[in-house]
Design a protein around this motif. Structure first.
Motif, PDB file in Angstrom:
ATOM      1  N   PRO A  68      -6.070  -0.405   9.984  1.00  9.96           N
ATOM      2  CA  PRO A  68      -6.521  -1.579  10.744  1.00  9.96           C
ATOM      3  C   PRO A  68      -5.456  -2.029  11.746  1.00  9.96           C
ATOM      4  CG  PRO A  68      -5.824  -2.232   8.546  1.00  9.96           C
ATOM      5  CD  PRO A  68      -5.804  -0.726   8.568  1.00  9.96           C
ATOM      6  N   TYR A 108      -0.613   3.860   2.447  1.00 10.88           N
ATOM      7  CA  TYR A 108      -0.302   3.629   3.856  1.00 10.88           C
ATOM      8  C   TYR A 108       1.070   4.222   4.185  1.00 10.88           C
ATOM      9  CZ  TYR A 108       0.811   1.212   8.227  1.00 10.88           C
ATOM     10  OH  TYR A 108       1.173   0.933   9.529  1.00 10.88           O
ATOM     11  N   LYS A 117      -3.610 -14.068  10.144  1.00 13.05           N
ATOM     12  CA  LYS A 117      -3.818 -12.758  10.762  1.00 13.05           C
ATOM     13  C   LYS A 117      -2.486 -12.038  10.969  1.00 13.05           C
ATOM     14  CE  LYS A 117      -6.794 -10.805  14.355  1.00 13.05           C
ATOM     15  NZ  LYS A 117      -7.678 -11.140  15.520  1.00 13.05           N
ATOM     16  N   PHE A 174      -5.406  -7.603  10.481  1.00  9.65           N
ATOM     17  CA  PHE A 174      -6.155  -7.974   9.285  1.00  9.65           C
ATOM     18  C   PHE A 174      -5.763  -9.388   8.892  1.00  9.65           C
ATOM     19  CE2 PHE A 174      -2.154  -6.150   8.068  1.00  9.65           C
ATOM     20  CZ  PHE A 174      -1.707  -6.911   7.006  1.00  9.65           C
ATOM     21  N   THR A 175      -6.541  -9.977   8.005  1.00 16.25           N
ATOM     22  CA  THR A 175      -6.266 -11.333   7.534  1.00 16.25           C
ATOM     23  C   THR A 175      -5.801 -11.279   6.087  1.00 16.25           C
ATOM     24  OG1 THR A 175      -7.921 -12.276   9.024  1.00 16.25           O
ATOM     25  CG2 THR A 175      -7.222 -13.636   7.160  1.00 16.25           C
ATOM     26  N   TYR A 176      -4.683 -11.913   5.825  1.00 15.47           N
ATOM     27  CA  TYR A 176      -4.128 -11.967   4.477  1.00 15.47           C
ATOM     28  C   TYR A 176      -3.783 -13.417   4.162  1.00 15.47           C
ATOM     29  CZ  TYR A 176      -0.987 -11.052   0.518  1.00 15.47           C
ATOM     30  OH  TYR A 176      -0.390 -11.036  -0.709  1.00 15.47           O
ATOM     31  N   SER A 196       0.835  -1.200   0.000  1.00 12.28           N
ATOM     32  CA  SER A 196       0.000   0.000   0.000  1.00 12.28           C
ATOM     33  C   SER A 196       0.871   1.252   0.000  1.00 12.28           C
ATOM     34  CB  SER A 196      -0.935   0.021   1.212  1.00 12.28           C
ATOM     35  OG  SER A 196      -1.619   1.261   1.277  1.00 12.28           O
ATOM     36  N   SER A 221      -4.585  -4.129  -0.845  1.00  8.75           N
ATOM     37  CA  SER A 221      -5.950  -4.632  -0.688  1.00  8.75           C
ATOM     38  C   SER A 221      -6.555  -4.269   0.661  1.00  8.75           C
ATOM     39  CB  SER A 221      -5.971  -6.153  -0.868  1.00  8.75           C
ATOM     40  OG  SER A 221      -5.108  -6.780   0.079  1.00  8.75           O
ATOM     41  N   GLU A 222      -5.706  -4.002   1.654  1.00 13.85           N
ATOM     42  CA  GLU A 222      -6.189  -3.654   2.994  1.00 13.85           C
ATOM     43  C   GLU A 222      -6.190  -2.152   3.249  1.00 13.85           C
ATOM     44  OE1 GLU A 222      -7.516  -5.566   5.329  1.00 13.85           O
ATOM     45  OE2 GLU A 222      -7.359  -7.287   3.962  1.00 13.85           O
ATOM     46  N   TYR A 223      -5.514  -1.392   2.403  1.00 14.78           N
ATOM     47  CA  TYR A 223      -5.472   0.059   2.610  1.00 14.78           C
ATOM     48  C   TYR A 223      -5.258   0.739   1.264  1.00 14.78           C
ATOM     49  CZ  TYR A 223      -4.845   4.377   5.279  1.00 14.78           C
ATOM     50  OH  TYR A 223      -5.002   5.631   5.814  1.00 14.78           O
ATOM     51  N   LEU A 283       1.322  -2.534   4.806  1.00 13.63           N
ATOM     52  CA  LEU A 283       0.036  -3.172   4.532  1.00 13.63           C
ATOM     53  C   LEU A 283      -0.036  -3.517   3.051  1.00 13.63           C
ATOM     54  CD1 LEU A 283      -2.473  -0.841   6.458  1.00 13.63           C
ATOM     55  CD2 LEU A 283      -1.873  -3.199   7.053  1.00 13.63           C
TER      56      LEU A 283
END
Length: 400
Positions: free
Chosen positions: A193, A93, A202, A196-198, A90, A137-139, A134
């Protein structure tokens, strides 16, 4: 030399992109009015010598976050080099964390330091080390309905907020200003977050950086070349976007390209920062070089033919490079990623450069930059210290 294949490119959805400054942003808009040239690929015939695998081209949108996109692309190639499956890190991020740290410095310096989108290559390494990372996809940072980054409103609000803090109308700062500043950033870019789960596991940002990306932030060095500082010693990088006042290694001008060549031959890519607001830099043509004649002295035909095939270049000296930097002809307005080496039909070598303005030019997001342009217009390079020539690493007392 070893041939290393490149992954397929992704198509970009938008043309707009940003650089580190308003001036460069205006320059970019002019560059992108016509993204495809009529003749570049017909008159320049490039043969790749080294082409190091890298992740698909990205689009930084309307934000001056080239430094984050280029240096995170660099880290993604580092993952590939280490045998890891690359993940899109990210970029926002990283930028978000730099904005937090930059705001703190701005207040501590009573507003006498740069604020805004701009940054330096080392910011990505520093933020990775302090905050982790990150996956995109999460940020995404797209927290307000846009398809691509559009940061101007957020930055205008933050500028006004921090200027009010610096003016200190109460006569004493409260601890609340940093919460107010952070909340603006989180409102626009999204809250971070805690975990998170990737791929079924976790993580926190710190554990994701350690276990998935797996680089050691201490393995990276940043260098430039200036005649007014001792060679092979550290100095503060004197550009406005070095808001953290980081130090870099100062080397001789020709060392810059020797270092890049050595790194590429050993399979290392290189982060690049420098000036792209030059008549010899053409995004749509995908070529950057230093014409041997000043653009203002060219006649209409010479200007028209500037990118119709290889041209003779100006011979660059350390004194010319320093003068261009001192009189603001060379500014730190963009960051990109050097991923390979190519030759034109005359045998001249060019670096293969990955940009973050989308796959919108003749070479689908890549371009070819001569070594003379790199010598003249680079403000800094970033690489793994393993890519340094051993004799130069010894001169700088860098343990490889």
């Amino acid at each position: 030399m070893k041939k290393i294949l490149m992954k397929p490119l992704l198509a970009a959805t938008l043309i707009l992109a940003g650089l580190n400054s308003g001036y460069a942003q205006d320059y970019l808009i002019n560059q992108l009015k016509n993204n495809k040239s009529d003749n570049s690929k017909e008159t320049f015939i490039f043969t790749d010598v080294i082409n190091i695998e890298n992740t698909p081209v990205k689009n930084q949108g309307s934000s001056g976050t080239c430094w984050s996109y280029s240096a995170n692309s660099f880290l993604e190639s580092e993952m590939i080099r280490m045998g890891k499956e690359p993940v899109e890190i990210s970029q926002v991020y990283t930028a978000r964390n730099a904005y937090i740290e930059k705001g703190k410095n701005y207040v501590r310096m009573h507003g006498a330091i740069t604020l805004g989108d701009g940054g330096a290559l080392h910011d990505v390494i520093n933020m990775y080390k302090k905050y982790g990372a990150l996956p995109k996809s999460e940020y995404t940072g797209l927290n307000y309905g846009t398809a691509n980054n559009k940061f101007a409103e957020m930055q205008a609000i933050n500028q006004g907020l921090l200027e009010a803090v610096v003016k200190n109308p109460n006569g004493e700062l409260t601890p609340n200003w940093i919460d107010a500043y952070t909340s603006v950033i989180d409102t626009y870019l999204g809250k971070v977050p805690e975990n998170f789960t990737y791929k079924g596991k976790k993580y926190t940002p710190q554990t994701f950086a350690k276990e998935v990306i797996g680089i050691n932030a201490d393995d990276y060095v940043e260098l430039s070349s200036f005649t007014d500082h001792p060679y092979y010693e550290k100095m503060v990088l004197m550009v406005p976007d070095n808001w953290s006042l980081d130090m870099i290694y100062n080397v001789k001008m020709n060392d810059l390209t020797d270092i890049i060549d050595n790194a590429l031959k050993k399979g290392y890519t290189v982060g690049w920062a420098g000036d792209v607001s030059e008549k010899g830099f053409s995004w749509k043509n995908g070529v950057a070089f230093v014409p041997n004649k000043d653009y203002s002295a060219m006649d209409a035909e010479e200007k028209q033919d500037l990118f119709k095939g290889p041209k003779e270049e100006l011979v660059i000296t350390p004194e010319m490079r320093q003068q261009a930097f001192d009189n603001y002809d060379t500014t730190d307005d963009h960051g990109m990623h050097i991923v390979g080496l190519s030759k034109d039909q005359n045998g001249k070598e060019y670096y293969i450069i990955k940009n973050s303005w989308g796959a919108s030019n003749d070479y689908q997001g890549y371009m070819y930059m001569t070594k003379n342009f790199v010598k003249y217009k680079s403000t800094a390079i970033l690489l793994n210290k393993g890519g340094l020539p051993k004799d130069l690493a010894k001169k700088m007392d860098i343990k490889q």
